[in-house]
Design an enzyme around this catalytic site. Structure first.
Site, PDB file in Angstrom:
ATOM      1  N   LYS A 187      31.948  38.878  67.830  1.00  0.00           N
ATOM      2  CA  LYS A 187      33.152  38.536  68.609  1.00  0.00           C
ATOM      3  C   LYS A 187      33.320  39.511  69.773  1.00  0.00           C
ATOM      4  CE  LYS A 187      38.116  38.297  67.757  1.00  0.00           C
ATOM      5  NZ  LYS A 187      38.910  39.337  67.130  1.00  0.00           N
TER       6      LYS A 187
ATOM      7  N   LEU B 155      21.277  39.397  56.880  1.00  0.00           N
ATOM      8  CA  LEU B 155      20.510  39.171  55.643  1.00  0.00           C
ATOM      9  C   LEU B 155      20.899  40.142  54.533  1.00  0.00           C
ATOM     10  CD1 LEU B 155      18.714  37.565  57.693  1.00  0.00           C
ATOM     11  CD2 LEU B 155      16.731  38.451  56.505  1.00  0.00           C
TER      12      LEU B 155
ATOM     13  N   TYR C 164      27.659  36.228  43.576  1.00  0.00           N
ATOM     14  CA  TYR C 164      26.742  35.876  44.659  1.00  0.00           C
ATOM     15  C   TYR C 164      27.097  34.497  45.238  1.00  0.00           C
ATOM     16  CZ  TYR C 164      22.198  35.384  47.035  1.00  0.00           C
ATOM     17  OH  TYR C 164      21.200  35.232  47.966  1.00  0.00           O
TER      18      TYR C 164
ATOM     19  N   LEU D 260      30.720  48.073  62.707  1.00  0.00           N
ATOM     20  CA  LEU D 260      29.527  48.268  63.529  1.00  0.00           C
ATOM     21  C   LEU D 260      29.920  48.357  64.992  1.00  0.00           C
ATOM     22  CD1 LEU D 260      27.444  45.465  61.777  1.00  0.00           C
ATOM     23  CD2 LEU D 260      26.976  47.917  61.615  1.00  0.00           C
TER      24      LEU D 260
ATOM     25  N   ASP E  98      20.112  48.870  56.929  1.00  0.00           N
ATOM     26  CA  ASP E  98      19.908  48.674  55.491  1.00  0.00           C
ATOM     27  C   ASP E  98      20.393  49.899  54.731  1.00  0.00           C
ATOM     28  OD1 ASP E  98      18.698  47.874  52.915  1.00  0.00           O
ATOM     29  OD2 ASP E  98      17.572  46.482  54.152  1.00  0.00           O
ATOM     30  N   ASN E  99      20.901  49.695  53.506  1.00  0.00           N
ATOM     31  CA  ASN E  99      21.225  50.850  52.656  1.00  0.00           C
ATOM     32  C   ASN E  99      20.218  50.973  51.512  1.00  0.00           C
ATOM     33  OD1 ASN E  99      21.942  48.756  51.020  1.00  0.00           O
ATOM     34  ND2 ASN E  99      24.062  49.375  50.713  1.00  0.00           N
TER      35      ASN E  99
END
Ligand code: UDP
Length: 346
Positions: A122, A90, A162, A80, A50-51
């Site tokens: 992947k 999320l 969004y 990542l 999370d940021n």
């Protein structure tokens, strides 16, 4: 709830081999923090990424120090490199007020964020679940909304960052599935509420509850005849876990939400009564592209996941009111002037 009982039984008979390493992006957020907690309770290792752009690290205070919990403070759109078995994606502000503050970043978070979790899936072979949204239906012309409905979205309106970001993320998930056989799951989350929403989140239940508890005017946008259907966060978390662990090849999309529909004016009246507040209800202009009605068709979730919500609106609101009352007391102790909430001042 049946789905919950089934999950609990599976978890209680879990061997060391069944314990998974699970990444939750947006794990410090309102829904994410409840999900992290439930996964830890089930015996898994959880990496929370999370940021904290729209949430508070306080959400995960209770998890810090848990031996199976790890926090990575980072933007989801960065590459990542982790070894994980499952990924719940999320990460993204979900309140219209919050996601419209930086629309470019909202699109980036949805599109680059989805790409980064899909690349990780992947490479590692992990199963990846996308938290999509009822917003992909826009201002729906079909009611209630089944998954087969393609939606009615303004691609250049205030909500587009969004809505279209999430629609593009769904397209990316299915493209990675078709092209690279990535093991995907997609859920469309309808309005969800409960403890750990920020005081200044800007969404309707937090705004009305905080206004009622403070004795301020309750700001209903439009004439309040628009509808929503509100799902309590614990039910939603059970649905997320049921979908993640559903049979191989069942990709969704699946609606997750509570089909108990209510007008916004009725909600304002209900919260005023439940808080015994002396607040007045005042009408403000309706924001652009505000959907007129929203209610999930959850037959698919019932059939395929054996899931449906069990918390009534009255039960969930009572717990949410308790939470906000405690939050307000905490904030008043530290800064007596309080924190302004985000409401539209038309
Ligand atoms: N709303 C309202 N007053 C508020 C905040 C929201 O009347 O202080 C209305 C909003 O216009 C919408 C509904 O409540 O019709 C739900 O808004 P929210 O921002 O919670 O989420 P949405 O479902 O629109 O994404």
């Amino acid at each position: 709830m049946l789905a919950e009982i089934r999950t609990e039984m599976t978890e209680s008979s879990m061997t060391q081999r069944d314990k998974l390493r699970i990444l939750v992006t947006g794990g410090g957020g309102f829904i994410g923090s409840h999900l992290c907690q439930r996964l830890l309770d089930h015996g898994h290792s959880v990496i929370c990424l999370d940021n904290f752009v729209s949430s508070s690290p306080r959400n995960i205070d209770v998890l810090q120090g848990h031996p199976q919990f790890e926090l990575i403070q980072q933007d989801v759109s960065l590459p990542l490199t982790l070894q994980v078995d499952q990924i719940y994606n999320l990460a993204c502000p979900a309140s219209p007020v919050q996601y419209q503050l930086n629309p470019v970043q909202t699109i980036r978070t949805n599109v680059a964020g989805a790409t980064s979790v899909l690349e990780l899936a992947k490479t590692t072979g992990a199963r990846v679940l996308q938290a999509s949204t009822s917003e992909i239906y826009g201002d729906p012309a079909v009611h209630p909304q089944p998954e087969s409905y393609w939606g009615h979205v303004n691609p250049i309106g205030l909500r587009a960052c969004y809505d279209e970001g999430k629609r593009c993320a769904e397209a990316l998930f299915f493209a990675y599935h078709q092209q690279f056989a990535v093991d995907i799951k997609v859920v469309r989350i309808f309005n969800t509420y409960g403890p750990r929403t920020q005081l200044n989140d800007g969404r309707v239940i937090s705004n009305f509850t905080v206004q009622a508890l403070r004795g301020e005017d309750i700001t209903v946008y439009g004439d309040g005849s628009q509808t929503r259907s509100f799902c309590y966060v614990d039910d939603l978390v059970s649905g997320l876990i049921a979908m993640m662990n559903s049979e191989q090849g069942f990709t969704g999309p699946v609606n997750l939400g509570n089909p108990e529909e209510i007008t916004i004016l009725e909600l304002a009246q209900k919260l005023t009564e439940m808080t015994a507040s002396g607040s007045s209800i005042v009408l403000k202009a309706l924001p652009q592209d505000d959907p007129r009605q929203r209610m999930p068709d959850i037959q698919l979730a019932q059939q395929r996941l054996n899931w449906w919500p069990s918390t009534t609106l009255s039960q969930g609101l009572a717990r949410t009111i308790d939470y906000f009352a405690q939050e307000l007391a905490r904030v008043n102790r530290t800064s007596p002037a309080g924190q302004p909430i985000h409401s539209k001042d038309h």
